[in-house]
Design a protein around this motif. Structure first.
Motif, short mmCIF file in Angstrom:
data_model
loop_
_atom_site.label_atom_id
_atom_site.label_comp_id
_atom_site.label_asym_id
_atom_site.label_seq_id
_atom_site.Cartn_x
_atom_site.Cartn_y
_atom_site.Cartn_z
N UNK B 126 -22.70 -36.31 4.29
CA UNK B 126 -22.33 -37.58 4.93
C UNK B 126 -23.49 -38.24 5.64
N UNK B 127 -24.40 -37.45 6.20
CA UNK B 127 -25.51 -38.06 6.95
C UNK B 127 -26.82 -37.87 6.21
N UNK B 128 -26.89 -38.50 5.05
CA UNK B 128 -28.11 -38.42 4.27
C UNK B 128 -28.49 -39.84 3.84
N UNK B 131 -26.86 -41.13 0.60
CA UNK B 131 -25.41 -41.23 0.40
C UNK B 131 -24.92 -42.30 1.35
N UNK B 133 -22.81 -45.56 3.04
CA UNK B 133 -21.42 -45.78 3.44
C UNK B 133 -20.60 -46.27 2.25
N UNK B 136 -19.94 -43.53 -0.30
CA UNK B 136 -18.82 -42.71 0.21
C UNK B 136 -17.49 -43.37 -0.09
N UNK B 149 -17.43 -33.02 4.84
CA UNK B 149 -18.83 -33.21 5.21
C UNK B 149 -19.59 -31.88 5.14
#
Lengths: 395, 395
Positions: B126-128, B131, B133, B136, B149
């Protein structure tokens, strides 16, 4: 206050950009816009620095100058590069950096709330490298309303370049001329790729006394696959030697103060095969046809269709787009990610729009690239650099 | 099948990595893992190429080899770089690229569904950077269940390096030694920064016959601010001349086949001010204390506390972390984004973990960096390169 001004344009240029963004926001009903794209951040504020590996953004609030948001230590870089007087800089403490307990976007949400900017309609760039899924969730969780997607709102405005921007791109064009001249001079069988890349970087960077400037880093590193590997468009380099009987394409860009002029050429060591000669003929004829269509009032797809029609005549299939807009960029892409030169893209060409006319062919057993970077004019395109438009053959 | 093998490790090394990932997935109850981080993709498959400006990922399904997913034209690069025999490559058509009508993650959702991998528990990072928003949302919309996540699940496994990885990092260490030697040799008052950067790139790339290898591109470009601008940690360069009476730090990395050895040194042209001499004394003493604590069984924060305690003694405040793990990387960051060397980080140090011990000071009116890249050992650290650990003064 700011000490480094090399990267900046005039204040009035930035003010014009800002008012164009505000007009676009108003048209979309956006009160506050958050841009995470480093190219957009630089275009709006002049901010320059390699800090985009942590969360950061520029905020265009309902009124006033752009607000810079980033890691506390990077506020020092902002202070030195942005155009605004007494700039409004929000730095988050270092314990928000790459933490699995807290997220910089939580901090941003709190700061927006403090300013009373939390209640309006807030736009974010949903499909941008620098706005992660988690960033979106963290920001959303701290704000009362749903966020709106304004991906590319600013990128579209960046399309037509100002005279000062075109000047930078022509300087980048000078640089890429020098890079290709260096390759032509140095390449020979037995030379190792890594050494050739050293030459390419040297030619891209050195100060030239006649020009009065040197080069900046391009948003993509040199791509130079040879032989059958050139069927792959995005391989970088290794230590292997250049070999007689192989073609190599060089996809590179000159960069001047973050503005790019990409340009590709192909070199064949030895006697080119018929496949290479055929590719050259088709690409050069197709490029002429495409350039003919590259004028204000035409559509993006007109360039692509003109080019693809010629390829078709020669029974060559290229199943990917044949160009994209260029300009101010940071890694990983020197493209602007708005329109594309491909059938179906009916974006109207306007004067000052700039494209990499990417006429590359990646085929079974080989690759071939002869490309141009162009600026759209009323009656035709301007090529932003002048490199002999042919396959270079070195025996 | 694959033709370029320079970037690859042994099949058994990749198989070990894969089984470690599958074990971590099982522990988290993940059936299918999607990794978008280019470093993770390369670590798992060997995939190498500058294609991360479009959406791509590697999928670890419930069984079998990793699956590569990316733009159709880049499957050619995958074919040439991954370790798997007859690799399973999913290429999406080019009209998904940078389109505002369709998204590559919709295509991925459909492909997962075809394979029956859509119903299980699916993990995403999720925090890359890679990737977004929107990625997602698009993927979620095409799948029946909520996504989980797994940010950094693979990054954590990458922490302790194998002997073959350490070998690459030591080679990167050789390269950064050569880069600093070149700077020391060439830097002088009047030299333009862009020309100095050309020297740095040259030293980072050239093939060395004794070593038997040349260099790769680092994940961060050279940072070399001078004087008061060195208060900002992430400025790159311009065309200005080096000036007597100023200090400049050089934050650079050697890179060998995507493995990094970052190392910073500071050069003062002329007679160093007391502030520089004081900074040097504090940093060198602090570094000794930190290195003392850098052994297996200790915690990340032990290194940081040891270092910060010395700084405190000298009344120097550094309000940012003092290091991070390093290894295989692609732009924009040569760090691994898992643990940090800072108080509160209680990650246990294990043999083979590698860090950039980033003891840089960015203070009012100046910046100072003397850093080391280290591998954790049972009884102490190994420095991955050997560059004189002192401020270089050139009159």
């Amino acid at each position: 206050m700011a000490e480094i001004d090399t990267f900046r344009f005039s204040d009035s240029e930035y003010e014009t950009r800002l008012s164009r963004v505000r007009a676009a926001m108003e048209a979309r009903g956006i009160d506050t816009l958050i841009t995470s794209d480093p190219s957009n951040m630089a275009w709006l504020t002049g901010y320059d620095g390699w800090s985009f590996y942590v969360h950061q953004c520029v905020i265009i609030g309902p009124s006033g100058d752009p607000v810079w948001f980033g890691r506390e230590q990077d506020a020092q870089g902002a202070l030195r590069t942005v155009w605004m007087n007494e700039p409004d800089l929000i730095g988050y403490p270092d314990y928000f950096v790459q933490s699995d307990e807290r997220h910089p976007m939580e901090y941003l949400a709190a700061k927006l709330t403090e300013r009373g900017w939390h209640t309006g309609r807030i736009g974010v760039e949903m499909d941008n490298y620098w706005f992660s899924a988690k960033g979106y969730q963290s920001l959303s969780a701290g704000l009362p309303n749903e966020l709106f997607d304004v991906t590319n709102l600013i990128n579209w405005l960046r399309g037509p370049k100002s005279p000062a921007e075109l000047d930078r791109m022509r300087k980048a064009g000078k640089i890429v001329e020098r890079m290709h001249a260096r390759i032509a001079e140095k390449v020979e069988p037995g030379m190792r790729k890594c050494d050739l890349v050293a030459e390419i970087y040297d030619a891209s960077l050195r100060y030239d006394a006649d020009w009065g400037f040197g080069g900046d880093y391009p948003a993509i590193v040199p791509l130079l696959p040879s032989g059958a590997d050139a069927a792959a468009p995005h391989l970088t380099w290794d230590d292997k030697r250049m070999v007689t009987g192989e073609g190599t394409f060089f996809e590179i860009a000159g960069c001047f103060r973050r503005y790019h002029c990409p340009l590709s050429r192909t070199i064949f060591l030895g006697k080119p095969t018929q496949q290479f000669l055929d590719a050259e003929k088709a690409v050069l004829e197709g490029m002429e046809a495409g350039l003919e269509a590259a004028k204000a009032g035409n559509l993006c797809e007109d360039i692509a269709i003109a080019f693809f029609s010629v390829l078709e005549k020669y029974n060559i299939v290229k199943d990917n787009r044949t160009g994209y807009p260029i300009g101010l960029s940071y890694p990983p892409d020197w493209g602007e990610r708005t329109c594309s030169l491909r059938p179906g893209d009916r974006t109207v060409l306007k004067p000052g729009m700039t494209f990499h006319f990417m006429t590359g062919l990646w085929m079974e057993g080989m690759g071939f690239e002869i490309t141009e970077s162009i600026a759209i004019g009323e009656t035709g395109p301007e090529c932003l650099s002048n490199v002999p438009r042919k396959m270079l053959v070195k025996d």
